[in-house]
Scaffold this active site. Structure first.
Site, PDB file in Angstrom:
ATOM      1  N   ASP A  38       0.786  -1.268  -0.074  1.00 29.44           N
ATOM      2  CA  ASP A  38       0.005   0.033   0.056  1.00 29.44           C
ATOM      3  C   ASP A  38       0.738   1.140  -0.237  1.00 29.44           C
ATOM      4  OD1 ASP A  38       0.935  -0.404   2.482  1.00 29.44           O
ATOM      5  OD2 ASP A  38      -1.199   0.192   3.380  1.00 29.44           O
ATOM      6  N   GLY A 126      -3.849  -5.641  18.130  1.00 30.67           N
ATOM      7  CA  GLY A 126      -2.542  -6.314  17.932  1.00 30.67           C
ATOM      8  C   GLY A 126      -2.282  -7.511  17.229  1.00 30.67           C
ATOM      9  N   GLY A 128      -3.155  -7.784  13.965  1.00 27.64           N
ATOM     10  CA  GLY A 128      -3.075  -7.327  12.452  1.00 27.64           C
ATOM     11  C   GLY A 128      -4.421  -7.459  11.966  1.00 27.64           C
ATOM     12  N   LEU A 129      -5.397  -7.102  12.497  1.00 28.17           N
ATOM     13  CA  LEU A 129      -7.055  -6.953  12.075  1.00 28.17           C
ATOM     14  C   LEU A 129      -7.257  -5.498  11.992  1.00 28.17           C
ATOM     15  CD1 LEU A 129      -8.455 -10.032  13.587  1.00 28.17           C
ATOM     16  CD2 LEU A 129      -7.611  -9.818  11.585  1.00 28.17           C
ATOM     17  N   SER A 132      -6.933  -0.159  14.991  1.00 27.27           N
ATOM     18  CA  SER A 132      -6.811   1.212  14.738  1.00 27.27           C
ATOM     19  C   SER A 132      -7.767   1.698  13.869  1.00 27.27           C
ATOM     20  CB  SER A 132      -5.301   1.590  14.843  1.00 27.27           C
ATOM     21  OG  SER A 132      -4.784   0.995  13.470  1.00 27.27           O
ATOM     22  N   GLU A 164      -3.652   8.706  11.572  1.00 27.88           N
ATOM     23  CA  GLU A 164      -2.344   7.422  12.111  1.00 27.88           C
ATOM     24  C   GLU A 164      -1.151   8.076  11.606  1.00 27.88           C
ATOM     25  OE1 GLU A 164      -2.346   2.747  12.324  1.00 27.88           O
ATOM     26  OE2 GLU A 164      -3.944   3.971  12.097  1.00 27.88           O
ATOM     27  N   ASP A 176      -6.028   0.034   5.179  1.00 27.93           N
ATOM     28  CA  ASP A 176      -6.967  -0.110   6.237  1.00 27.93           C
ATOM     29  C   ASP A 176      -7.988   0.516   6.446  1.00 27.93           C
ATOM     30  OD1 ASP A 176      -4.633  -1.837   6.844  1.00 27.93           O
ATOM     31  OD2 ASP A 176      -4.015  -0.760   8.681  1.00 27.93           O
TER      32      ASP A 176
END
Length: 386
Positions: A38, A126, A128-129, A132, A164, A176
């Site tokens: 990305d 934490g 990886g999903l 945030s 972010e 994301d």
């Protein structure tokens, strides 16, 4: 989900002494394929999942922002007039960073009222999903509504990314937030990170009788620390040396020249990005032409590339992938930024329990902490719930 909504409503009332104006939510995401592409202006294929962050919000008659959550004891309070990235820290940098970023995207923060907000989530942190991005997206869609800003979902995805990057300090790309904003049921978001063009791609997992299984190793990672930033720096060095604006401009045919010009580590970082971009394109084509059951080899190859060339896997992730592959998975790979977090496996529905038992046993045999293994479904993106 209903329980979380009720919990958030009750917690808001207990914290702030009134009922919220409304509830908004946004999903976490899992990246089916396209890792670290990305921020190299490449291609990604994430999907929103049926784990969500919920925010309850009510406007105030002054300029104060008060933020509380189920995952921190503190109530953070800040006047809109005092909002800069310099004063943001800890978990509240995520929601308050969104407020700051909305100002960067044209919201007149001198003319809007303050608010009370309460946040809860069932997106694992934490793993990886992208817990945030779910938080940022839920706050962004809520404030866009109540402040009547009129920003579309693609603009709100860029707001979340800016928050972010600048407020939290994590150098992540647009994937994301795009998935969290644009996701749809049993579909993935095919995103061109150079043009920001996004297309919803039918996955057909339900028709094929396949489940997407998440194997959360429980090994925590942080994007704002060294490993992620080091990989990004290697990609930028590779692009400069190859005299292109980003690695997106390179194809598989350029790798022989790259091998001659780059040191071994930088070359392998570049090779992962270039081949991963091609794997995303191949996955989209395969989904369209052959269906979900045919993408397994591409998922497997992606993991090998991340393990060997990008070097972001860890033994727990490798074990999860190998065990799933040996017990009936169509394909499996680590997902997310790496150095911990989760793996995914595309699994025939009747093999899910067998794979779960096998992974639990393998982790116990190796002396690792028990992973959290669960299935997710592709879900709709950010929305108002009440």
């Amino acid at each position: 989900m209903t329980d979380i909504r009720n919990d958030v409503t009750a917690s808001f009332a207990a914290t702030f002494g009134q009922e919220p104006t409304g509830l908004w939510s946004a999903p976490g995401r899992v990246n089916l394929i396209g890792e670290h592409t990305d921020y190299n202006e490449g291609f990604v294929l994430p999907l929103a999942i049926d784990r969500r962050t919920i925010v309850a919000l009510a406007l105030r008659d002054d300029r104060v922002m008060r933020v509380a959550s189920a995952f921190a004891d503190e109530l953070v309070e800040l006047d809109l007039a005092e909002l800069t990235t310099d004063v943001l820290h800890g978990w509240s940098a995520y929601p308050l960073g969104v407020v700051w970023a909305l100002g960067e995207f044209g919201a007149d923060l001198s003319a809007v009222p303050g608010f009370d907000i309460y946040i809860d989530s069932d997106v694992p942190v934490g793993a990886g999903l992208s817990s945030s991005a779910a938080l940022e997206s839920a706050v962004a869609v809520a404030l866009n509504d109540v402040w009547q800003l009129g920003l579309d979902k693609q603009a709100l995805a860029r707001v979340g990314q800016r928050a972010e990057n600048e407020a939290v300090g994590a150098p992540t790309g647009i994937m994301d937030q795009s998935a969290s904003m644009l996701g749809r049921e049993d579909s993935a978001v095919f995103l061109d990170c150079r043009s920001l063009d996004a297309e919803v791609i039918d996955l057909g997992f339900d028709r094929a009788g396949l489940d997407l299984v998440i194997i959360d190793t429980g090994v925590s990672h942080s994007h704002s620390t060294g490993g992620y930033a080091d990989r990004r720096a290697s990609c930028e060095l590779g692009a400069r040396t190859m005299e292109v604006p980003s690695l997106r401009y390179l194809g598989v045919d350029d790798l022989d020249r790259a091998r001659e010009l780059l040191d071994d580590v930088t070359f392998r970082r570049v090779r992962h990005i270039v081949t991963e971009n091609q794997r995303v394109l191949d996955t989209v084509r395969t989904l369209r032409e052959q269906g979900a059951a045919a993408i397994g080899d591409l998922l497997d190859a992606s993991h090998v590339s991340m393990r060997n060339d990008f070097e972001i896997s860890i033994p727990e992730l490798d074990l999860a992938v190998e065990t799933a592959q040996m017990n009936g998975a169509v394909g499996a790979r680590m997902t997310g930024g790496g150095f911990g977090g989760a793996a995914i496996a595309l699994v025939p529905r009747d093999a899910v329990s067998r794979i779960q038992v096998a992974i639990d046993g393998a982790f116990a045999e190796h002396g690792y902490s028990q992973p959290d293994v669960f299935s997710v479904r592709a879900s709709d993106g950010a929305r108002r719930d009440r």
